[in-house]
Write a protein that holds these residues in place. Structure first.
Motif, PDB file in Angstrom:
ATOM      1  N   GLY A  22       0.818  -1.203   0.000  1.00 55.51           N
ATOM      2  CA  GLY A  22       0.000   0.000   0.000  1.00 55.51           C
ATOM      3  C   GLY A  22       0.852   1.253   0.000  1.00 55.51           C
ATOM      4  O   GLY A  22       0.613   2.195  -0.758  1.00 55.51           O
ATOM      5  N   ALA A  25       2.509   1.735  -3.373  1.00 59.24           N
ATOM      6  CA  ALA A  25       1.537   2.177  -4.374  1.00 59.24           C
ATOM      7  C   ALA A  25       1.210   3.652  -4.172  1.00 59.24           C
ATOM      8  O   ALA A  25       1.137   4.435  -5.122  1.00 59.24           O
ATOM      9  CB  ALA A  25       0.266   1.342  -4.270  1.00 59.24           C
ATOM     10  N   TRP A  26       1.045   4.035  -2.928  1.00 63.01           N
ATOM     11  CA  TRP A  26       0.715   5.419  -2.608  1.00 63.01           C
ATOM     12  C   TRP A  26       1.812   6.353  -3.106  1.00 63.01           C
ATOM     13  O   TRP A  26       1.567   7.379  -3.736  1.00 63.01           O
ATOM     14  CB  TRP A  26       0.553   5.553  -1.090  1.00 63.01           C
ATOM     15  CG  TRP A  26       0.124   6.905  -0.640  1.00 63.01           C
ATOM     16  CD1 TRP A  26      -1.144   7.401  -0.652  1.00 63.01           C
ATOM     17  CD2 TRP A  26       0.956   7.938  -0.111  1.00 63.01           C
ATOM     18  NE1 TRP A  26      -1.148   8.689  -0.173  1.00 63.01           N
ATOM     19  CE2 TRP A  26       0.127   9.031   0.176  1.00 63.01           C
ATOM     20  CE3 TRP A  26       2.328   8.038   0.153  1.00 63.01           C
ATOM     21  CZ2 TRP A  26       0.605  10.221   0.713  1.00 63.01           C
ATOM     22  CZ3 TRP A  26       2.810   9.220   0.695  1.00 63.01           C
ATOM     23  CH2 TRP A  26       1.953  10.299   0.968  1.00 63.01           C
ATOM     24  N   GLU A  29       1.822   6.504  -6.968  1.00 61.97           N
ATOM     25  CA  GLU A  29       0.649   7.164  -7.512  1.00 61.97           C
ATOM     26  C   GLU A  29       0.684   8.668  -7.240  1.00 61.97           C
ATOM     27  O   GLU A  29       0.265   9.472  -8.056  1.00 61.97           O
ATOM     28  CB  GLU A  29      -0.614   6.543  -6.901  1.00 61.97           C
ATOM     29  CG  GLU A  29      -1.921   7.066  -7.471  1.00 61.97           C
ATOM     30  CD  GLU A  29      -2.174   6.618  -8.894  1.00 61.97           C
ATOM     31  OE1 GLU A  29      -1.505   5.673  -9.337  1.00 61.97           O
ATOM     32  OE2 GLU A  29      -3.016   7.243  -9.566  1.00 61.97           O
ATOM     33  N   ARG A  30       1.211   9.042  -6.082  1.00 63.16           N
ATOM     34  CA  ARG A  30       1.310  10.450  -5.722  1.00 63.16           C
ATOM     35  C   ARG A  30       2.092  11.193  -6.799  1.00 63.16           C
ATOM     36  O   ARG A  30       1.761  12.294  -7.213  1.00 63.16           O
ATOM     37  CB  ARG A  30       2.054  10.527  -4.392  1.00 63.16           C
ATOM     38  CG  ARG A  30       1.969  11.823  -3.675  1.00 63.16           C
ATOM     39  CD  ARG A  30       2.543  11.616  -2.304  1.00 63.16           C
ATOM     40  NE  ARG A  30       3.827  10.914  -2.397  1.00 63.16           N
ATOM     41  CZ  ARG A  30       4.957  11.367  -1.859  1.00 63.16           C
ATOM     42  NH1 ARG A  30       4.967  12.482  -1.203  1.00 63.16           N
ATOM     43  NH2 ARG A  30       6.073  10.669  -1.971  1.00 63.16           N
ATOM     44  N   LEU A  32       2.540  10.086  -9.924  1.00 66.44           N
ATOM     45  CA  LEU A  32       1.914   9.967 -11.244  1.00 66.44           C
ATOM     46  C   LEU A  32       0.688  10.858 -11.384  1.00 66.44           C
ATOM     47  O   LEU A  32       0.243  11.124 -12.495  1.00 66.44           O
ATOM     48  CB  LEU A  32       1.480   8.515 -11.495  1.00 66.44           C
ATOM     49  CG  LEU A  32       2.597   7.502 -11.671  1.00 66.44           C
ATOM     50  CD1 LEU A  32       2.008   6.126 -11.921  1.00 66.44           C
ATOM     51  CD2 LEU A  32       3.492   7.902 -12.832  1.00 66.44           C
ATOM     52  N   ASP A  33       0.130  11.288 -10.261  1.00 71.09           N
ATOM     53  CA  ASP A  33      -1.155  11.953 -10.355  1.00 71.09           C
ATOM     54  C   ASP A  33      -1.093  13.347 -10.959  1.00 71.09           C
ATOM     55  O   ASP A  33      -2.027  13.775 -11.624  1.00 71.09           O
ATOM     56  CB  ASP A  33      -1.820  12.004  -8.975  1.00 71.09           C
ATOM     57  CG  ASP A  33      -3.222  11.448  -9.025  1.00 71.09           C
ATOM     58  OD1 ASP A  33      -3.375  10.355  -9.603  1.00 71.09           O
ATOM     59  OD2 ASP A  33      -4.147  12.106  -8.532  1.00 71.09           O
ATOM     60  N   ASN A  87      -6.966   4.402 -23.776  1.00 71.65           N
ATOM     61  CA  ASN A  87      -5.936   3.476 -23.313  1.00 71.65           C
ATOM     62  C   ASN A  87      -4.797   3.369 -24.317  1.00 71.65           C
ATOM     63  O   ASN A  87      -5.018   3.148 -25.496  1.00 71.65           O
ATOM     64  CB  ASN A  87      -6.591   2.097 -23.091  1.00 71.65           C
ATOM     65  CG  ASN A  87      -5.596   0.991 -22.779  1.00 71.65           C
ATOM     66  OD1 ASN A  87      -5.717  -0.106 -23.285  1.00 71.65           O
ATOM     67  ND2 ASN A  87      -4.611   1.259 -21.948  1.00 71.65           N
ATOM     68  N   ALA A  92       1.264   2.277 -20.746  1.00 70.44           N
ATOM     69  CA  ALA A  92       0.631   1.893 -19.481  1.00 70.44           C
ATOM     70  C   ALA A  92      -0.278   2.974 -18.934  1.00 70.44           C
ATOM     71  O   ALA A  92      -0.252   3.285 -17.749  1.00 70.44           O
ATOM     72  CB  ALA A  92       1.680   1.517 -18.445  1.00 70.44           C
ATOM     73  N   MET A  94      -4.310   4.618 -18.903  1.00 72.20           N
ATOM     74  CA  MET A  94      -5.699   4.615 -19.318  1.00 72.20           C
ATOM     75  C   MET A  94      -6.512   5.489 -18.383  1.00 72.20           C
ATOM     76  O   MET A  94      -6.198   5.632 -17.199  1.00 72.20           O
ATOM     77  CB  MET A  94      -6.274   3.209 -19.344  1.00 72.20           C
ATOM     78  CG  MET A  94      -6.611   2.647 -18.007  1.00 72.20           C
ATOM     79  SD  MET A  94      -7.504   1.124 -18.192  1.00 72.20           S
ATOM     80  CE  MET A  94      -9.153   1.667 -18.288  1.00 72.20           C
ATOM     81  N   ILE A  95      -7.537   6.113 -18.942  1.00 70.87           N
ATOM     82  CA  ILE A  95      -8.450   6.903 -18.128  1.00 70.87           C
ATOM     83  C   ILE A  95      -9.791   6.893 -18.846  1.00 70.87           C
ATOM     84  O   ILE A  95      -9.851   6.881 -20.070  1.00 70.87           O
ATOM     85  CB  ILE A  95      -7.916   8.339 -17.913  1.00 70.87           C
ATOM     86  CG1 ILE A  95      -8.678   9.086 -16.832  1.00 70.87           C
ATOM     87  CG2 ILE A  95      -7.944   9.131 -19.207  1.00 70.87           C
ATOM     88  CD1 ILE A  95      -8.168   8.845 -15.458  1.00 70.87           C
ATOM     89  N   ASN A 103     -11.453  14.201 -17.687  1.00 71.45           N
ATOM     90  CA  ASN A 103     -10.450  13.524 -16.876  1.00 71.45           C
ATOM     91  C   ASN A 103      -9.095  13.742 -17.491  1.00 71.45           C
ATOM     92  O   ASN A 103      -8.975  13.824 -18.710  1.00 71.45           O
ATOM     93  CB  ASN A 103     -10.730  12.025 -16.848  1.00 71.45           C
ATOM     94  CG  ASN A 103     -11.921  11.704 -15.979  1.00 71.45           C
ATOM     95  OD1 ASN A 103     -12.222  12.419 -15.033  1.00 71.45           O
ATOM     96  ND2 ASN A 103     -12.611  10.618 -16.311  1.00 71.45           N
ATOM     97  N   THR A 157       6.210   2.085 -14.776  1.00 71.86           N
ATOM     98  CA  THR A 157       5.347   0.934 -14.959  1.00 71.86           C
ATOM     99  C   THR A 157       5.547   0.256 -16.308  1.00 71.86           C
ATOM    100  O   THR A 157       5.114  -0.856 -16.508  1.00 71.86           O
ATOM    101  CB  THR A 157       3.871   1.361 -14.850  1.00 71.86           C
ATOM    102  OG1 THR A 157       3.721   2.567 -15.560  1.00 71.86           O
ATOM    103  CG2 THR A 157       3.473   1.526 -13.411  1.00 71.86           C
TER     104      THR A 157
ATOM    105  N   PHE B 300      -6.843  11.725  -6.007  1.00 72.31           N
ATOM    106  CA  PHE B 300      -5.803  10.909  -5.384  1.00 72.31           C
ATOM    107  C   PHE B 300      -6.234  10.424  -4.001  1.00 72.31           C
ATOM    108  O   PHE B 300      -6.051   9.261  -3.649  1.00 72.31           O
ATOM    109  CB  PHE B 300      -4.509  11.730  -5.304  1.00 72.31           C
ATOM    110  CG  PHE B 300      -3.395  11.016  -4.627  1.00 72.31           C
ATOM    111  CD1 PHE B 300      -2.965   9.780  -5.083  1.00 72.31           C
ATOM    112  CD2 PHE B 300      -2.765  11.570  -3.516  1.00 72.31           C
ATOM    113  CE1 PHE B 300      -1.929   9.110  -4.459  1.00 72.31           C
ATOM    114  CE2 PHE B 300      -1.731  10.905  -2.886  1.00 72.31           C
ATOM    115  CZ  PHE B 300      -1.317   9.682  -3.352  1.00 72.31           C
ATOM    116  N   MET B 362      -2.878   1.173  -6.508  1.00 70.56           N
ATOM    117  CA  MET B 362      -3.418   2.120  -7.489  1.00 70.56           C
ATOM    118  C   MET B 362      -2.704   2.150  -8.838  1.00 70.56           C
ATOM    119  O   MET B 362      -3.344   2.046  -9.875  1.00 70.56           O
ATOM    120  CB  MET B 362      -3.444   3.516  -6.890  1.00 70.56           C
ATOM    121  CG  MET B 362      -4.238   3.627  -5.644  1.00 70.56           C
ATOM    122  SD  MET B 362      -4.054   5.247  -4.922  1.00 70.56           S
ATOM    123  CE  MET B 362      -2.648   5.040  -3.866  1.00 70.56           C
TER     124      MET B 362
END
Ligand code: HEM
Ligand SMILES: [Cu+2]
Ligand SMILES: [Cu+2]
Lengths: 171, 507
Positions: A22, A25-26, A29-30, A32-33, A87, A92, A94-95, A103, A157, B300, B362
């Motif tokens: 977790g 991943a966090w 993702e932080r 990548l966001d 996609n 890698a 997709m949205i 988005n 990724t 997020f 995620m």
């Protein structure tokens, strides 16, 4: 060890592994966001059953998208009818393309070549062939334009999926 | 209790009965029948995908209808009714009451199923089992979509009625001498399942009405052109259906708790940890629904919350696996068909859970979501642990229901074919997903390795077809002509079998 102890140890290990996954991943993702400030914006619109693209300078493309290598792009994705999903397997990303919403997603194409863009949310009759071609070109006049940009997004990724690439587009 | 195949009762007596064993039998026969029908659709899907290009169907439309009805059938007409069937058979025995709390309600709940099934099958909608708007409200052709909506409505109400009956039977009709903490874990499983169902299902039944009025054009809940939001539907849908995946899997977990101690000839390793894990699952199953929606453009922090909620469900499942292995450890295992299926199911459960953890991280979900990976993931659960445990339990209950023994050798052949088949079909589909193949596609880009992998997956499906042929033959042949079972101990394991003599007069 008695009943209890053994089980607690086991549950502890499972929880530790999950926390590790977790947290990792966090962390990824932080990063990548949020797209980098200087990213170029491409507006992507899905419709039954094709994609249109509009660049910052007003250039429009239908069923094809031309990008420049090593430049960060932010895609603002929406739909005009039902839900689609934008996609690009080789990068890698997709949205979902949702009508009434925009988005966004970003990446830095770090390889030149032809790639596949496809729809990944069921959208009716021709969902399976709602595809577009992505052409990533070498930057004109050398690599100065985007060379200093980190391309971490694509590499974190990207190693995980094997490329379909040009073969898929050609067919 | 024994269904005297040798001394048959007139059919109408079973059909109009409200006795729990008769209703249970109807549920079981109905669900197995629908399992075979849904399986036939699956075979046609895999046949279509054996090669690129149109193979079996002329166009994508039929294909879309087939996967929609396949998914709807397997979830609502196989897994849920089968669980209700075995619950009907066993719960009154386990709580020592003469019947379910409300026998007539019980019969009503069952008889709603064929009606719902008829609507789903005659309509043959093309919305996908998730029926996401705006497609399902604006573009999906009627009257198929309406029939699907009403079919699901009826099936949903039927399962709510069934769940109420189970909760009341277990909590209120339990024999006063029997404390909760002495009830078999199977009872706890059915109790958790029913509670989850009661808390989650009403949301979806409401969403179905909203879908319907949106289709009529009188409302615009999910229609962006009328100010609605299609993502709202996804929240309602998954608020029901993430908990619902535990409604599917917990009865299978309960079944495994019935089979493992008996065939290992050892008490359950930890009864209280089993109960704890059921209660944990019941609670955390409500904390993770939006992990199905990471790609819809969530913020997020939303994604983080739902990732944590999803991971929180894992320790409870891991506790069950631990409990099973620890029970078998050092036991004198009698390796008959029921426990063979259960052990196979546990292996697939472990793989499926590991895949689920990948989905919930995620960044990785953007690789797996809406790709064939997800198809593989959900089937390792649905076909892996759930169907394996249920098939094992069909064999375990076979003497109780028919008074005869099934053919052990055929059952073991079926087990190995199923295990190999499921691995080929669904593990390959995980890889297909990583190669970028979207789910719900009628055709794929004709490149390697997609072609080969799709072929492996299809070959696996044909192996499953053979296994199912053997299964059907075994069931029919043994029910009519099998060896009469020794009803005290049909499996020769010196363990107590269900009390087969208990038969109250029919209401
Ligand atoms: C260890 C526990 C589990 C975890 C961590 C987990 C995780 C996930 C995640 C994150 C997804 C979303 C994937 C995506 O669409 O991108 C998913 C999908 C799914 N899961 Fe699980 N899951 C678990 C257990 C189960 C169980 C027990 C079942 C059923 C019995 C199940 C059935 C499904 C189904 C049906 C879908 C796909 C739904 C659809 O899009 O049609 N999962 N799972
Ligand atoms: Cu699509
Ligand atoms: Cu879920």
């Amino acid at each position: 060890m008695g009943h209890g102890t053994l089980e607690w140890v086991y549950v502890g290990v499972v929880v530790a592994v999950l926390i590790y996954i977790g947290a990792d991943a966090w962390n990824v993702e932080r990063f990548l966001d949020d797209a980098p400030e200087e990213a170029e914006v491409v507006k992507v619109t899905g419709q039954q059953w094709f994609w249109t693209f509009e660049h910052e300078d007003g250039r429009r493309e239908l069923g094809e998208l031309h990008l420049v290598k090593d430049v960060p792009y932010r895609f603002e994705v929406t739909s005009l009818d039902v839900i689609h999903s934008f996609n690009t397997p080789d990068f890698a990303t997709m949205i979902d393309a949702v009508p009434g919403r925009i988005n966004s997603i970003w990446y830095v194409p770090d390889q030149a070549g032809e790639f596949l863009i496809q729809c990944r949310e069921y959208c009716g009759f021709s969902h399976y062939q709602m595809r577009a071609k992505l052409f990533v070109e070498e930057p004109p006049g050398g690599a100065e334009q985007g060379a200093q940009v980190t391309n971490a997004s694509a590499t974190t990724t990207n190693d995980l999926i094997p490329p379909l690439g040009a073969a898929a587009v050609a067919s | 209790m024994v269904l005297e195949v040798r001394k048959p009762r007139p059919l109408w007596e079973i059909l109009f009965s409200t006795h729990h064993t008769d209703i249970g039998l109807l549920y079981i026969i109905f669900s197995i029948t629908l399992f075979f029908l849904g399986g036939a659709l699956a075979i046609s899907i895999r046949t279509e995908l054996f090669l690129p290009g149109a193979q079996l169907f002329d166009d994508s439309n039929t294909f879309h209808r087939v996967f929609t009805v396949h998914g709807t059938t397997m979830l609502f007409l196989w897994v849920i009714p089968f669980a209700a069937g075995i619950g009907n058979y066993l719960i009154p025995i386990m709580v020592r009451y003469k019947d379910m709390a409300w026998p007539k309600l019980n019969a009503v709940a069952f008889w709603m199923l064929p009606v719902g099934a008829a609507l789903v099958w005659l309509g043959f909608a093309d919305t996908g089992w998730t029926a996401y708007p705006p497609y399902s409200i604006l573009r999906a052709p009627g009257p198929a979509a309406e029939m699907w909506i009403f079919g699901l409505k009826i099936l949903g109400i039927s399962s709510i009625l069934g769940a109420i009956n189970f909760v009341v039977t277990i909590l209120r009709m339990k024999h006063p001498d029997l404390p909760m903490m002495k009830l078999p874990l199977f009872t706890w499983a059915i109790l958790s399942t029913s509670l989850i169902l009661l808390m989650s299902m009403p949301t979806f039944t409401a969403a179905l009405i909203m879908l319907y009025t949106d289709r009529l054009g009188v409302s615009g809940f999910f229609n962006p052109a009328m100010g609605g939001d299609p993502i709202a539907y996804q929240h309602l849908f998954w608020f029901t259906f993430h908990p619902e995946v535990y409604v599917f899997v917990i009865p299978a977990i309960g079944v495994i708790y019935e089979i493992i101690p008996k065939f290992s000839r050892k008490p359950i390793f930890s009864y209280t940890s089993g109960i704890t894990a059921f209660i944990l699952l019941t609670i955390v199953s409500f904390a993770s629904w939006a992990h199905h929606m990471f790609a819809t453009g969530m913020s997020f922090s939303e994604k983080t919350v739902f990732m944590i909620g999803t991971l929180a469900a894992v320790p409870a499942s891991a506790m069950h696996i631990f409990n099973w292995i620890a029970t078998m450890w050092g036991g004198r295992i009698r390796f008959r068909a029921p426990i063979a299926f259960v052990v196979g199911g546990i292996i697939l459960f472990f793989l499926a859970g590991a895949g689920g953890v990948v989905n919930s991280a995620m960044p990785l979900d953007f690789l797996t979501h809406d790709s064939y990976w997800v198809v593989g993931h959900m089937h390792l659960f649905l076909m892996g642990i759930i169907t394996f445990a249920f098939v094992g339990f069909i064999f375990y209950l076979f003497p109780l229901i028919t008074g005869r023994m099934y053919n052990e050798r055929a059952a073991m052949v079926q087990f190995w074919l199923m295990f190999i088949g499921v691995s080929l079909v669904f593990i390959t589909q995980h890889l297909l997903g990583l190669y970028g193949m979207p789910r719900r596609v009628f055709d794929y880009v004709p490149v390697e390795p997609l072609i080969t992998m799709n072929q492996i997956s299809t070959v696996g499906a044909y192996i499953l077809l053979v296994a199912m042929g053997i299964f059907l033959f075994n069931l029919i042949k043994s029910a009519g002509w099998g060896k009469p079972a020794n009803m005290e101990d049909p499996f020769g394991i010196q363990e107590k079998y269900y009390d087969y003599r208990r038969r109250e007069p029919h209401h």
